[in-house]
Design a protein around this motif. Structure first.
Motif, PDB file in Angstrom:
ATOM      1  N   ARG A 262     -58.187 -36.225 -46.884  1.00 16.30           N
ATOM      2  CA  ARG A 262     -58.211 -37.491 -46.155  1.00 16.30           C
ATOM      3  C   ARG A 262     -59.387 -37.515 -45.180  1.00 16.30           C
ATOM      4  O   ARG A 262     -60.021 -38.553 -44.979  1.00 16.30           O
ATOM      5  CB  ARG A 262     -56.886 -37.680 -45.410  1.00 16.30           C
ATOM      6  N   ALA A 263     -59.701 -36.377 -44.579  1.00 15.68           N
ATOM      7  CA  ALA A 263     -60.812 -36.297 -43.622  1.00 15.68           C
ATOM      8  C   ALA A 263     -62.122 -36.664 -44.295  1.00 15.68           C
ATOM      9  O   ALA A 263     -62.954 -37.386 -43.720  1.00 15.68           O
ATOM     10  CB  ALA A 263     -60.889 -34.899 -43.024  1.00 15.68           C
ATOM     11  N   ALA A 264     -62.333 -36.176 -45.518  1.00 10.44           N
ATOM     12  CA  ALA A 264     -63.567 -36.490 -46.235  1.00 10.44           C
ATOM     13  C   ALA A 264     -63.659 -37.983 -46.521  1.00 10.44           C
ATOM     14  O   ALA A 264     -64.733 -38.588 -46.393  1.00 10.44           O
ATOM     15  CB  ALA A 264     -63.626 -35.687 -47.535  1.00 10.44           C
ATOM     16  N   GLU A 265     -62.546 -38.578 -46.909  1.00  9.53           N
ATOM     17  CA  GLU A 265     -62.525 -40.015 -47.173  1.00  9.53           C
ATOM     18  C   GLU A 265     -62.808 -40.812 -45.901  1.00  9.53           C
ATOM     19  O   GLU A 265     -63.552 -41.793 -45.922  1.00  9.53           O
ATOM     20  CB  GLU A 265     -61.175 -40.421 -47.748  1.00  9.53           C
ATOM     21  N   MET A 266     -62.213 -40.375 -44.793  1.00 11.56           N
ATOM     22  CA  MET A 266     -62.410 -41.078 -43.530  1.00 11.56           C
ATOM     23  C   MET A 266     -63.845 -40.962 -43.044  1.00 11.56           C
ATOM     24  O   MET A 266     -64.417 -41.919 -42.521  1.00 11.56           O
ATOM     25  CB  MET A 266     -61.438 -40.536 -42.477  1.00 11.56           C
ATOM     26  N   ALA A 267     -64.437 -39.788 -43.209  1.00  8.73           N
ATOM     27  CA  ALA A 267     -65.827 -39.597 -42.773  1.00  8.73           C
ATOM     28  C   ALA A 267     -66.758 -40.530 -43.534  1.00  8.73           C
ATOM     29  O   ALA A 267     -67.685 -41.116 -42.955  1.00  8.73           O
ATOM     30  CB  ALA A 267     -66.239 -38.147 -42.971  1.00  8.73           C
ATOM     31  N   ALA A 268     -66.504 -40.679 -44.838  1.00  7.93           N
ATOM     32  CA  ALA A 268     -67.331 -41.584 -45.639  1.00  7.93           C
ATOM     33  C   ALA A 268     -67.109 -43.034 -45.213  1.00  7.93           C
ATOM     34  O   ALA A 268     -68.061 -43.818 -45.101  1.00  7.93           O
ATOM     35  CB  ALA A 268     -67.011 -41.398 -47.122  1.00  7.93           C
ATOM     36  N   TYR A 269     -65.856 -43.390 -44.953  1.00  9.54           N
ATOM     37  CA  TYR A 269     -65.529 -44.771 -44.584  1.00  9.54           C
ATOM     38  C   TYR A 269     -66.133 -45.135 -43.224  1.00  9.54           C
ATOM     39  O   TYR A 269     -66.709 -46.217 -43.066  1.00  9.54           O
ATOM     40  CB  TYR A 269     -64.013 -44.955 -44.557  1.00  9.54           C
ATOM     41  N   HIS A 270     -65.994 -44.240 -42.266  1.00  7.65           N
ATOM     42  CA  HIS A 270     -66.483 -44.527 -40.915  1.00  7.65           C
ATOM     43  C   HIS A 270     -67.968 -44.210 -40.741  1.00  7.65           C
ATOM     44  O   HIS A 270     -68.526 -44.477 -39.677  1.00  7.65           O
ATOM     45  CB  HIS A 270     -65.666 -43.747 -39.883  1.00  7.65           C
ATOM     46  N   LYS A 271     -68.565 -43.619 -41.762  1.00 11.03           N
ATOM     47  CA  LYS A 271     -69.998 -43.306 -41.734  1.00 11.03           C
ATOM     48  C   LYS A 271     -70.366 -42.501 -40.484  1.00 11.03           C
ATOM     49  O   LYS A 271     -71.269 -42.856 -39.720  1.00 11.03           O
ATOM     50  CB  LYS A 271     -70.827 -44.588 -41.812  1.00 11.03           C
ATOM     51  N   THR A 272     -69.648 -41.404 -40.301  1.00 11.20           N
ATOM     52  CA  THR A 272     -69.880 -40.586 -39.119  1.00 11.20           C
ATOM     53  C   THR A 272     -69.990 -39.110 -39.484  1.00 11.20           C
ATOM     54  O   THR A 272     -69.405 -38.668 -40.485  1.00 11.20           O
ATOM     55  CB  THR A 272     -68.737 -40.773 -38.102  1.00 11.20           C
ATOM     56  N   THR A 273     -70.764 -38.386 -38.692  1.00 12.59           N
ATOM     57  CA  THR A 273     -70.845 -36.932 -38.848  1.00 12.59           C
ATOM     58  C   THR A 273     -69.935 -36.233 -37.840  1.00 12.59           C
ATOM     59  O   THR A 273     -69.849 -35.006 -37.849  1.00 12.59           O
ATOM     60  CB  THR A 273     -72.291 -36.450 -38.640  1.00 12.59           C
ATOM     61  N   ARG A 274     -69.255 -37.007 -36.992  1.00 14.09           N
ATOM     62  CA  ARG A 274     -68.303 -36.425 -36.041  1.00 14.09           C
ATOM     63  C   ARG A 274     -67.179 -35.725 -36.818  1.00 14.09           C
ATOM     64  O   ARG A 274     -66.759 -36.181 -37.878  1.00 14.09           O
ATOM     65  CB  ARG A 274     -67.740 -37.544 -35.166  1.00 14.09           C
ATOM     66  N   GLU A 275     -66.675 -34.633 -36.293  1.00 12.80           N
ATOM     67  CA  GLU A 275     -65.585 -33.941 -36.963  1.00 12.80           C
ATOM     68  C   GLU A 275     -64.355 -34.841 -37.055  1.00 12.80           C
ATOM     69  O   GLU A 275     -63.938 -35.449 -36.066  1.00 12.80           O
ATOM     70  CB  GLU A 275     -65.208 -32.658 -36.215  1.00 12.80           C
ATOM     71  N   ILE A 276     -63.807 -34.931 -38.252  1.00 11.08           N
ATOM     72  CA  ILE A 276     -62.591 -35.705 -38.499  1.00 11.08           C
ATOM     73  C   ILE A 276     -61.566 -34.783 -39.133  1.00 11.08           C
ATOM     74  O   ILE A 276     -61.883 -34.028 -40.060  1.00 11.08           O
ATOM     75  CB  ILE A 276     -62.876 -36.910 -39.417  1.00 11.08           C
ATOM     76  N   LEU A 277     -60.348 -34.845 -38.638  1.00 12.84           N
ATOM     77  CA  LEU A 277     -59.290 -33.973 -39.126  1.00 12.84           C
ATOM     78  C   LEU A 277     -58.499 -34.596 -40.264  1.00 12.84           C
ATOM     79  O   LEU A 277     -57.828 -33.891 -41.023  1.00 12.84           O
ATOM     80  CB  LEU A 277     -58.340 -33.605 -37.981  1.00 12.84           C
ATOM     81  N   GLY A 278     -58.532 -35.904 -40.371  1.00 10.49           N
ATOM     82  CA  GLY A 278     -57.835 -36.580 -41.455  1.00 10.49           C
ATOM     83  C   GLY A 278     -56.402 -36.966 -41.142  1.00 10.49           C
ATOM     84  O   GLY A 278     -55.575 -37.066 -42.057  1.00 10.49           O
ATOM     85  N   LEU A 279     -56.090 -37.215 -39.866  1.00 15.16           N
ATOM     86  CA  LEU A 279     -54.727 -37.586 -39.488  1.00 15.16           C
ATOM     87  C   LEU A 279     -54.503 -39.084 -39.675  1.00 15.16           C
ATOM     88  O   LEU A 279     -55.373 -39.899 -39.369  1.00 15.16           O
ATOM     89  CB  LEU A 279     -54.444 -37.226 -38.030  1.00 15.16           C
ATOM     90  N   ALA A 280     -53.325 -39.429 -40.166  1.00 15.67           N
ATOM     91  CA  ALA A 280     -52.923 -40.828 -40.220  1.00 15.67           C
ATOM     92  C   ALA A 280     -52.610 -41.314 -38.807  1.00 15.67           C
ATOM     93  O   ALA A 280     -52.172 -40.528 -37.954  1.00 15.67           O
ATOM     94  CB  ALA A 280     -51.704 -40.990 -41.116  1.00 15.67           C
ATOM     95  N   THR A 281     -52.814 -42.599 -38.572  1.00  9.96           N
ATOM     96  CA  THR A 281     -52.589 -43.157 -37.236  1.00  9.96           C
ATOM     97  C   THR A 281     -51.185 -42.891 -36.693  1.00  9.96           C
ATOM     98  O   THR A 281     -51.041 -42.533 -35.513  1.00  9.96           O
ATOM     99  CB  THR A 281     -52.887 -44.660 -37.241  1.00  9.96           C
ATOM    100  N   PRO A 282     -50.107 -43.042 -37.494  1.00  5.56           N
ATOM    101  CA  PRO A 282     -48.767 -42.775 -36.953  1.00  5.56           C
ATOM    102  C   PRO A 282     -48.585 -41.349 -36.440  1.00  5.56           C
ATOM    103  O   PRO A 282     -47.812 -41.119 -35.505  1.00  5.56           O
ATOM    104  CB  PRO A 282     -47.844 -43.063 -38.139  1.00  5.56           C
ATOM    105  N   VAL A 283     -49.292 -40.395 -37.035  1.00  3.72           N
ATOM    106  CA  VAL A 283     -49.192 -39.008 -36.573  1.00  3.72           C
ATOM    107  C   VAL A 283     -49.797 -38.881 -35.171  1.00  3.72           C
ATOM    108  O   VAL A 283     -49.204 -38.259 -34.281  1.00  3.72           O
ATOM    109  CB  VAL A 283     -49.908 -38.056 -37.558  1.00  3.72           C
TER     110      VAL A 283
END
Length: 227
Positions: free
Chosen positions: A18-39
């Motif tokens: 999920r983190a890889a998908e989110m990084a591509a979607y948000h177009k960011t190099t910031r570290e993303i863990l891939g957590l869903a918003t409810p978590v």
């Protein structure tokens, strides 16, 4: 709860795919863990309930400084509260201090939701927001409209609220010539929300300024207006 412990709790829920998908979607190099918003919501809610205001401010500052996507989201959620007593505790100052680091809509919008509560609590803080409208950073200019959205959504605004609404519409008018997609979208968003509560004022803005908006923004702004 220390920032390190909170980050460990966030990392425990990490989803690399999920983190890889989110990084591509948000177009960011910031570290993303891939957590869903409810978590993130659940974790932040628990921390907010268990900590004193001072400890929450410290935790929020630490999470923001981590520069991890979910850390910054959680930092803002820690400060999203209608009533904070005392309101001059530093929550608004911390939120305002984060604004110069805005570089994408997801974090910016989450921070702005927290900021909306503090503006409603003390509208004099709009003096700070007005300066954002003249900033070179597009995300900061956009934030001035996102953080003031509550005034577009009021069904029964008082005279002071109407004055603030007009003030923000004046800002929006200066944005019409800005060709940036996110700025155009923000103007349209404000007018669209306003149209649900004061359609006549939204129509009046479009009549006077709408020709300068991009086509998609005009359509979005008028989505809920009858032809």
């Amino acid at each position: 709860m220390t920032p390190d412990a909170a980050l460990a709790a966030l990392r425990a829920e990490a989803d690399p795919d999920r983190a890889a998908e989110m990084a591509a979607y948000h177009k960011t190099t910031r570290e993303i863990l891939g957590l869903a918003t409810p978590v993130i919501d659940d974790l932040a809610r628990g921390w907010r309930a268990d900590l004193s205001l001072g400890d929450r401010l410290t935790l929020a500052a630490g999470l923001w400084d981590s520069d991890i996507f979910e850390g910054r989201i959680a930092a803002a959620k820690l400060l999203t509260q209608a009533r904070i007593r005392p309101d001059d505790s530093g929550a608004w100052d911390l939120i305002a201090a984060w604004v110069p680091e805005f570089d994408g809509w997801a974090i910016a919008d989450t921070v702005c939701i927290a900021g909306q509560k503090r503006l409603l609590a003390d509208p004099s803080r709009l003096e700070v927001v007005e300066a954002w409208t003249r900033n070179d950073n597009m995300w900061i200019r956009r934030a001035a409209l996102v953080i003031t959205l509550p005034w577009a959504k009021m069904n029964f605004p008082k005279s002071a609220d109407l004055a603030i609404r007009e003030r923000v519409l004046d800002w929006a008018a200066t944005y019409v010539a800005d060709r940036d997609w996110f700025i155009q979208k923000a103007v349209a968003w404000w007018l669209r929300d306003l149209s649900k509560h004061d359609p006549d004022r939204s129509r009046a803005f479009l009549a006077s300024e709408g020709a300068g908006l991009k086509s998609f923004a005009r359509k979005e702004a008028a989505r809920h207006l009858s032809v």
